[in-house]
Write an enzyme that holds these catalytic residues in place. Structure first.
Site, PDB file in Angstrom:
ATOM      1  CD  GLU A 287      51.985  21.969  20.207  1.00 24.75           C
ATOM      2  OE1 GLU A 287      52.262  22.725  19.253  1.00 24.75           O
ATOM      3  OE2 GLU A 287      51.725  22.396  21.350  1.00 24.75           O
TER       4      GLU A 287
ATOM      5  CD  GLU B  30      54.697  22.757  24.446  1.00 22.40           C
ATOM      6  OE1 GLU B  30      54.049  23.771  24.069  1.00 22.40           O
ATOM      7  OE2 GLU B  30      55.461  22.138  23.702  1.00 22.40           O
TER       8      GLU B  30
END
Length: 454
Positions: free
Chosen positions: A169, A353
């Site tokens: 991220e 995720e």
């Protein structure tokens, strides 16, 4: 037997769970580990809910064999974890701290002995504080330091790792860390945000050949991607949603897969453009073996001229929300996976995720009845299966997270885990969702074995 155990996924699909070093390890100075920006940030008054820090977290640094036993009981095929850069290189560069790498070597060898494939993320936000003191991700030199760190880890573990993720991220690192100040290093500086974003991308591109020189394992990057919907059919809201998509998704997707920043992003940042040097975009767009996608929710966007950088606001439709105030909208994952495949055609995709935080309660008998998490996971997995049927090359799914943990600025006030952690004692408890996930994986493995025989 649960209806959702009949979800269909392709042969060889890998089922896993994910964690991150700072969120679970604790032991911030053990074995010669250096200070990270999250060590510093979490000890800065007013930054973390309830004054929490990651000093102990889940105590995974000492209790990893216990956590490995849980993974084995779950029946995981794979485990995605991150390496703390300052455990390996306490100041970010220089001589390798052998004790730090020894810890991860023991973990990797333990996973392999248990039949669980190790998927390593090299950067999940814990930059060595010494590098931050020299400018952090806003400093181009950090990109080179990251590539050197990647090479050092790959030289030690490259023959045993099943897959490498350079960054987790990078959008969050750039925005929450440098624009909004809610994550380490806590800056609110648009030019620094743009520079950090570019250097994160550059560091990824530099790390890929360094990893390939020492390891045959597949290499990718994990992006948090969010499907964006307009709040209405008005042209203003449609345009606002397109702007939001550029900022939330294409800012990182386009340089990686197309070798160029979106024109709209360059317009947003025209007063402080990315510091692109000759050859940077070629380095950034190095071919990858897979794309990791983190997804939890969707964004619904309304035009709001003059509001913030983009002239947009996020609205909250009627619906069900998690404890993070994120809307539960499984079809957004299907849409996202199909869109990424259509527009960018990655060779392979992993959901690295996906999960939900709820206000879990530990019952006197040690049970945790988290039916909403189980329903959330079943809904999102059904959407993922639909994307597979539509041709998306989805190769695996990692639930977030294995354990309740330190949830960044929320401290210990948000629980995402399949296992409940009593943070006072460190004891782990099975949640109903963990039992469900174990049944799901057993059914998937039985189907795979039957298909192989038949």
């Amino acid at each position: 037997m649960d209806n959702d155990v009949r979800l269909l996924f392709p042969p060889g699909f890998q089922w896993g769970a994910a964690t991150a070093a700072y969120q679970i390890e604790g032991s911030p100075t053990a074995g010669g580990k250096g200070e990270s920006i999250w060590d510093r940030f979490s000890h800065t008054p007013g930054t973390i809910a309830n004054g929490d820090t990651g000093d102990v977290a889940c105590d995974h640094y000492r209790r990893w064999p216990e956590d490995l036993a849980l993974m084995r009981e779950l029946g995981l095929d794979a485990y995605r974890f991150s390496i703390a850069w300052p455990r390996v290189l306490p100041t970010g560069h220089g001589a390798v701290n052998e004790a730090g790498l020894d810890f991860y070597e023991r973990l990797v060898d333990g996973l392999l002995e248990a039949g669980i494939a190790p998927y390593v993320t090299l950067y999940h936000w814990d930059l060595p504080q010494a590098l931050q003191d020299a400018g952090g991700w806003a400093n181009r030199a950090t990109a080179t330091a990251f590539a050197d760190y990647a090479a050092a880890v790959a030289r030690r573990l490259g023959d045993r790792v099943a897959g490498w993720t350079t960054h987790n991220e990078p959008w969050v690192v750039a925005t929450l860390g440098h624009l909004w100040g809610t994550h380490a290093p806590g800056l609110r500086d648009l030019p620094a945000t743009v520079r950090a974003g570019h250097h994160l991308l550059l560091s990824h591109g530099l790390a890929v050949p360094a990893l390939r020189a020492a390891s045959l394992a597949p290499i990718g990057i994990t992006l948090n991607l969010t499907p964006v919907y307009p709040a209405s059919d008005s042209s203003a809201d449609q345009q606002a949603a397109a702007r939001e998509d550029v900022f939330a998704n294409r800012w990182f997707l386009d340089p990686i897969f197309r070798g160029a920043y979106p024109a709209e992003f360059l317009e947003f940042t025209r007063e402080s453009p990315p510091p692109v040097q000759e050859g940077d975009l070629r380095i950034i767009s190095v071919p990858l073996d897979f794309l990791g996608i983190n997804n939890y929710t969707r964004s619904v966007i309304r035009a709001a001229p003059g509001e913030g950088l983009l002239g947009t606001v996020q609205v909250h439709p009627d619906g069900e929300y998690t404890a993070m105030d994120w809307e539960i909208y499984p079809d957004g994952l299907r849409m996202l996976l199909e869109r990424v495949q259509r527009d960018y055609a990655p060779r392979a995709v992993y959901i690295t995720e996906n999960g939900a935080a709820f206000a879990d309660e530990l019952e006197p008998d040690g049970a945790v009845h988290d039916d909403r998490r189980r329903a959330y996971l079943a809904g999102y997995l059904a959407a993922a299966a639909q994307a597979c049927a539509a041709g998306v090359p989805l190769k695996g799914y990692f639930v977030w997270s294995l354990l309740d943990n330190f949830e960044w600025a929320f401290g210990y006030s948000r629980r995402f885990g399949l296992f409940y952690v009593d943070f006072a004692s460190g004891r782990r408890y099975w949640k109903d969702s963990a039992h469900w996930y174990r049944r799901l994986l057993a059914a998937q493995h039985d189907r795979a074995r039957a298909a192989a025989v038949g």
